[in-house]
Motif scaffolding. Structure first.
Motif, PDB file in Angstrom:
ATOM      1  N   VAL A  87       1.064  -1.250   0.126  1.00 13.59           N
ATOM      2  CA  VAL A  87       0.148   0.394   0.222  1.00 13.59           C
ATOM      3  C   VAL A  87       0.970   0.632  -0.183  1.00 13.59           C
ATOM      4  N   ASN A  88       0.943   2.128  -0.970  1.00 13.84           N
ATOM      5  CA  ASN A  88       0.954   3.594  -0.875  1.00 13.84           C
ATOM      6  C   ASN A  88       0.942   4.466  -0.276  1.00 13.84           C
ATOM      7  N   LEU A  89       1.938   5.374   0.720  1.00 18.51           N
ATOM      8  CA  LEU A  89       0.717   6.633   1.044  1.00 18.51           C
ATOM      9  C   LEU A  89       1.972   7.948  -0.163  1.00 18.51           C
ATOM     10  N   SER A  90       1.083   8.547  -0.365  1.00 19.16           N
ATOM     11  CA  SER A  90       1.029   9.243  -0.861  1.00 19.16           C
ATOM     12  C   SER A  90       1.475  10.949  -0.522  1.00 19.16           C
ATOM     13  N   VAL A  91       1.825  10.680   1.168  1.00 17.70           N
ATOM     14  CA  VAL A  91       2.201  11.722   2.582  1.00 17.70           C
ATOM     15  C   VAL A  91       2.996  11.215   3.259  1.00 17.70           C
ATOM     16  N   ASN A  92       4.097  11.233   3.810  1.00 23.57           N
ATOM     17  CA  ASN A  92       5.007  10.667   4.487  1.00 23.57           C
ATOM     18  C   ASN A  92       4.053  10.909   5.789  1.00 23.57           C
ATOM     19  N   LEU A  93       3.122   9.861   6.748  1.00 22.99           N
ATOM     20  CA  LEU A  93       3.084   9.975   7.773  1.00 22.99           C
ATOM     21  C   LEU A  93       3.471   9.915   9.127  1.00 22.99           C
TER      22      LEU A  93
END
Lengths: 136, 229
Positions: free
Chosen positions: B55-61
């Motif tokens: 799963v690819n997050l588009s903002v670093n969390l």
């Protein structure tokens, strides 16, 4: 007592800031919702700037010697309130961004899975039709 | 029983494949999902090229947000058990089955892989151990429960805790705080001894001035959990 010169300088500064504020709202680079508190501060400052006598009443009441200190003090307090409300807004925003990011990522994953399923379903269908043609 | 390994990955391109292989070989009954936390080093490329389930997050969390994504994933795909597993080579997948067994047999809500029960393997540096002991004592003071390794990133949870974490999970340095949260809710936490290695790739997120922030933040976070009741 505040000198007239200072009164004018402060007045001009307030007018300039107010103009910038209005202009930014006009160009939609500033949300009216968040600008309202700034406008309230400017109005209060302007009121005291025009009628320093009013300040004397308030500062006497609070036990502050110089009315000009009163302006600075009130301005300082208002600034703190605004900064704090921004921190609250920031916390809320970062939570929203977190949830959004997670949902986007998981939806993207779901989308890829569905695409793969669709592709394999189409291939299966294609093969079936091909075999039908062969049978005929 | 459907079991999921959550592998949060931020710039782990050198070790992520090894971690996934480790799971495939030593814990084949587990599914896995890599949560790419907006890496800048081509971790995503590796996931795509090798067809890793990711799963690819588009903002670093940050670690908290990434792990939470894993828990939400686990809830959505109806997993019964979810376990966190670091992608940097610290953790050993050989312990996963043992943890799952412990979770079922003792009817626990969470099983933590602890480095400090049998004191084997990489024991972390001296100063860090002092910090970990301190958190352990603090948690014991506030919850009455003993957790020897509250900072361990190797934690297995059941569906119940999964759902709690899917809703609420701390942003940074989440482990001690999130353990305290479920202990305060009366969940059962047990520990089994595991051996951890020194990380192969990357550096710890904790060190220097950060460690001061870390100690203060986590202490306050644990105290806040107490206030939440």
């Amino acid at each position: 007592m505040m000198t007239v010169k200072l009164q004018i300088v402060i007045g001009i500064a307030i007018v300039i800031v107010f103009t910038i504020l209005v202009n930014m709202i006009r160009r939609r680079s500033l949300e009216l919702k968040y600008a309202l508190s700034w406008m309230a501060v400017l109005c209060a400052l302007f009121l005291f700037d025009c009628a320093p006598k009013l300040l004397i009443v308030v500062s006497d009441f609070l036990g502050i010697y110089a009315p000009v200190n009163m302006i600075f003090f009130l301005g300082f307090c208002f600034s703190l309130v605004i900064i704090f409300s921004l921190t609250v807004a920031l916390s809320r925003l970062s939570n929203s961004i977190r949830t959004l990011d997670q949902m986007v990522a998981l939806n993207e994953k779901r989308l890829q899975e569905l695409e793969a399923e669709l592709k394999s379903a189409k291939e299966r269908k294609g093969q079936e039709e091909e075999s039908k043609i062969w049978k005929n | 029983m459907k079991k999921l390994v959550i592998i949060p990955a931020y710039n782990e391109c050198g070790s992520i494949l090894k971690a996934v292989d480790d799971i495939k070989i030593h814990a084949p009954s587990f599914d896995y999902v890599v949560i790419n936390d907006c890496s800048t080093d081509g971790t995503l490329d590796i996931c795509r090229r090798h067809g890793l389930n990711h799963v690819n997050l588009s903002v670093n969390l940050g670690i908290g947000g990434a792990v939470q994504t894993g828990y939400i994933y686990a809830c959505q795909y109806d997993y019964d058990v979810a376990v966190q597993f670091d992608g940097d080579g610290q953790h050993d997948a050989a312990f996963l089955d043992e943890m799952a067994q412990e979770l079922v047999e003792t009817d626990s809500d969470m099983v933590i892989g602890s480095r400090f029960i049998e004191k084997e393997g990489f024991q972390s540096s001296g100063l860090r151990r002092v910090g970990i002991r301190y958190f352990s004592a603090l948690i014991r003071l506030l919850t009455g429960k003993r957790v020897t390794d509250p900072t361990s990133g190797m934690r297995m949870v059941n569906r119940d805790v999964m759902q709690i974490y899917a809703k609420n999970y701390p942003k940074d340095y989440p482990e001690p705080e999130s353990v305290t949260a479920i202990l305060r809710m009366g969940k059962k936490v047990t520990e089994i001894p595991v051996v951890m290695k020194q990380r192969e790739e990357g550096t710890s997120s904790i060190g220097g001035l950060r460690s001061v922030y870390y100690m203060i933040k986590v202490t306050l976070a644990i105290l806040m959990e107490r206030l939440r009741g």
